[in-house]
Design an enzyme around this catalytic site. Sequence first.
Site, mmCIF file in Angstrom:
data_model
loop_
_atom_site.group_PDB
_atom_site.id
_atom_site.type_symbol
_atom_site.label_atom_id
_atom_site.label_comp_id
_atom_site.label_asym_id
_atom_site.label_seq_id
_atom_site.Cartn_x
_atom_site.Cartn_y
_atom_site.Cartn_z
ATOM 1 N N ASP A 1 0.892 -1.424 0.464
ATOM 2 C CA ASP A 1 0.493 0.129 -0.030
ATOM 3 C C ASP A 1 0.920 1.212 -0.181
ATOM 4 O O ASP A 1 1.980 1.442 -0.028
ATOM 5 C CB ASP A 1 -0.872 0.057 1.000
ATOM 6 N N THR B 1 -13.378 -3.353 -8.297
ATOM 7 C CA THR B 1 -14.733 -2.997 -9.396
ATOM 8 C C THR B 1 -14.660 -2.206 -9.891
ATOM 9 O O THR B 1 -14.878 -1.409 -9.561
ATOM 10 C CB THR B 1 -16.387 -2.952 -8.066
ATOM 11 N N PHE C 1 -16.925 -9.987 -3.628
ATOM 12 C CA PHE C 1 -18.444 -10.445 -3.182
ATOM 13 C C PHE C 1 -18.408 -10.018 -1.630
ATOM 14 O O PHE C 1 -19.512 -9.951 -1.166
ATOM 15 C CB PHE C 1 -19.431 -11.186 -3.640
ATOM 16 N N LYS D 1 -19.995 -8.518 -11.364
ATOM 17 C CA LYS D 1 -19.884 -7.476 -10.001
ATOM 18 C C LYS D 1 -20.783 -6.378 -10.079
ATOM 19 O O LYS D 1 -21.712 -6.112 -8.718
ATOM 20 C CB LYS D 1 -18.627 -7.321 -9.793
ATOM 21 N N ALA E 1 -36.338 -2.239 4.785
ATOM 22 C CA ALA E 1 -37.733 -0.878 3.821
ATOM 23 C C ALA E 1 -36.104 -0.413 5.449
ATOM 24 O O ALA E 1 -36.635 -0.316 6.925
ATOM 25 C CB ALA E 1 -39.363 -0.562 3.966
ATOM 26 N N CYS F 1 -19.650 0.755 -1.777
ATOM 27 C CA CYS F 1 -19.948 0.134 -2.860
ATOM 28 C C CYS F 1 -21.757 0.186 -3.569
ATOM 29 O O CYS F 1 -21.317 0.674 -4.665
ATOM 30 C CB CYS F 1 -19.910 -1.519 -1.704
HETATM 31 C C1 UGA Z 1 -21.934 -4.803 -0.974
HETATM 32 C C2 UGA Z 1 -22.561 -6.233 -1.426
HETATM 33 O O1 UGA Z 1 -23.607 -6.673 -0.788
HETATM 34 C C3 UGA Z 1 -21.597 -6.992 -1.465
HETATM 35 O O2 UGA Z 1 -21.713 -8.003 -2.257
HETATM 36 C C4 UGA Z 1 -20.264 -6.090 -2.714
HETATM 37 O O3 UGA Z 1 -19.273 -7.783 -2.646
HETATM 38 C C5 UGA Z 1 -19.877 -5.139 -1.281
HETATM 39 O O4 UGA Z 1 -21.143 -3.798 -1.774
HETATM 40 C C6 UGA Z 1 -18.875 -4.639 -2.362
HETATM 41 O O5 UGA Z 1 -18.865 -4.353 -3.664
HETATM 42 O O6 UGA Z 1 -18.103 -4.998 -1.838
HETATM 43 P P1 UGA Z 1 -21.622 -3.417 1.966
HETATM 44 O O7 UGA Z 1 -20.898 -1.892 0.609
HETATM 45 O O8 UGA Z 1 -20.612 -4.347 2.672
HETATM 46 O O9 UGA Z 1 -21.720 -5.226 0.403
HETATM 47 O O10 UGA Z 1 -23.434 -3.787 2.432
HETATM 48 P P2 UGA Z 1 -24.604 -4.303 2.095
HETATM 49 O O11 UGA Z 1 -24.948 -5.627 3.048
HETATM 50 O O12 UGA Z 1 -24.580 -4.637 1.440
HETATM 51 O O13 UGA Z 1 -25.311 -3.531 2.592
HETATM 52 C C7 UGA Z 1 -25.768 -1.939 2.090
HETATM 53 C C8 UGA Z 1 -26.001 -0.756 2.538
HETATM 54 O O14 UGA Z 1 -27.929 -1.287 2.397
HETATM 55 C C9 UGA Z 1 -26.062 -0.595 3.719
HETATM 56 O O15 UGA Z 1 -26.167 1.038 3.910
HETATM 57 C C10 UGA Z 1 -27.735 -1.573 4.495
HETATM 58 O O16 UGA Z 1 -28.021 -0.534 5.435
HETATM 59 C C11 UGA Z 1 -28.330 -1.290 3.328
HETATM 60 N N1 UGA Z 1 -29.567 -2.577 3.276
HETATM 61 C C12 UGA Z 1 -29.034 -3.630 3.238
HETATM 62 C C13 UGA Z 1 -30.752 -1.948 3.232
HETATM 63 O O17 UGA Z 1 -31.022 -1.011 3.410
HETATM 64 N N2 UGA Z 1 -31.791 -2.964 3.650
HETATM 65 C C14 UGA Z 1 -31.314 -4.073 3.733
HETATM 66 O O18 UGA Z 1 -32.919 -4.796 2.793
HETATM 67 C C15 UGA Z 1 -30.283 -4.194 3.144
#
Ligand code: UGA
Length: 449
Positions: free
Chosen positions: A39, A134, A161, A220, A268, A276
């Site tokens: 890094d 990505t 992922f 992705k 919701a 991401c």
């Molecule tokens: C996301 C994807 O889920 C991963 O599969 C992917 O690898 C990653 O991005 C990436 O591109 O590196 P992440 O950003 O860690 O992962 O978070 P998520 O769990 O997807 O949640 C994203 C947002 O959606 C959060 O703010 C969460 O609170 C919100 N969310 C999630 C909702 O508002 N409702 C839901 O039902 C689920």
Amino acid sequence: MTSTHIDQPLRISVIGCGYLGAVHAAAMAEIGHEVVGLDVDERRVEMLSRGDAPFHEPGFGELLERNLATGRLSFGTSYADIAQCDVHFLALGTPQRGDGLGADLSHITQAMESLLPHLRERNGKRTLVVGKSTVPVGTARELSALLSELPGVELLWNPEFLREGFAVADTLTPDRLVYGVADPEQSSASEAVLDRVYARQLEQGIPRRVYNYESAELVKVSANSFLATKISFINAIAELCDITGADVADVAEAVGMDDRIGRKFLQAGIGFGGGCLPKDLRGLISRAGELGAVDSFAFLREIDTINTGRRDYALQIVRRHFSGDLNGRRITVLGAAFKPNTDDIRDSPALDVALRLLVEGAVMTITDPAAAEAVRMRHPGLTVTTSTTEALEGAEMVLLLTEWPEYRSLDPVAAAGLVTAPAILDGRNVLDLGSWRDAGWHAIGMGRR
Ligand code: UGA
């Protein structure tokens, strides 16, 4: 967790030691490879080398320490340290550009430029460059052209992922491995090398698919944009629930029982954030536009608009509660990270709402078990604490905006004894509003009865 040694360990570099890269480096050492994480940030490299996790990620600290102790894992800042590696993973950030919706690829292109001279030193020995970041569709093929003059060096694109908060498990046991190659019709020796990297995962039966570069890149961004679409869809329904008296939790529960749809990502609330989903959604809109498919992706703009609109909607609820005047009102926000189990505040809906209320004159307190320090450093106008009790004391309204377990399991009776006025907005729809109302709270959900 114990390391299972693989038969043919490789020398691996991971270029870029953010969430993705640092976890990937430690995980590759865990399965028996010899790994150097690289890094440009010296402080980060020092921390990682000492075994200090530079971010909050459950299980990562232990993974790091364990693998540093074996001697298989090290970190550095110099490309000379990785010249002898057989495989180089590119795990650099691709944030949204400052001047548009598209992804900023400068970190990747700089890393490729720095890496190229060292690839030449390998004198034809088979070397793999494996993209994990990505990227917009078309990037891998462009980058592979840079390697065309180098015999034995090949580029594969292997999207990641992992979810923050589950990064270690998602890296060690992903639900699928996708290899993007120049031409999937031609079996290449490089695929076999990547199979050696992931020998343990393949032994466990984790599915592996080989596609062309473009498909791998699209897998992705499609996955992230689809997840974003699910969330905005249910959030639009939540708005209709508020208008009609329906309950979005009931709707999501029964709709989710159709296994073609599924209940996941139908929670919701105030919507999605993080490093991401928002940027990958915008990146896809931008790239589709460049490729002439602007109309077919107009709906993704709506997905983005619905999402940011949820934050406005939460603000309206708060304004209405105080009859439009927020000046001097003491409001407490529970949660600052963009989701639980991380200290990541990038595009955090909770933090955004807190900062906008601050601008409107409210006296804001925010609490978070992991992200408090990050907020304190960047936003001096907010009162920040890690103590939930301290945060609740004297509040005239409480907003639950990141659903950490400790907030989900708050005792409404005890909490009522701390606040000045018992009013709560559950911006993640995780509380049993009935029991909060029974304890004397004016409890509001988002799309709840
Ligand atoms: C996301 C994807 O889920 C991963 O599969 C992917 O690898 C990653 O991005 C990436 O591109 O590196 P992440 O950003 O860690 O992962 O978070 P998520 O769990 O997807 O949640 C994203 C947002 O959606 C959060 O703010 C969460 O609170 C919100 N969310 C999630 C909702 O508002 N409702 C839901 O039902 C689920």
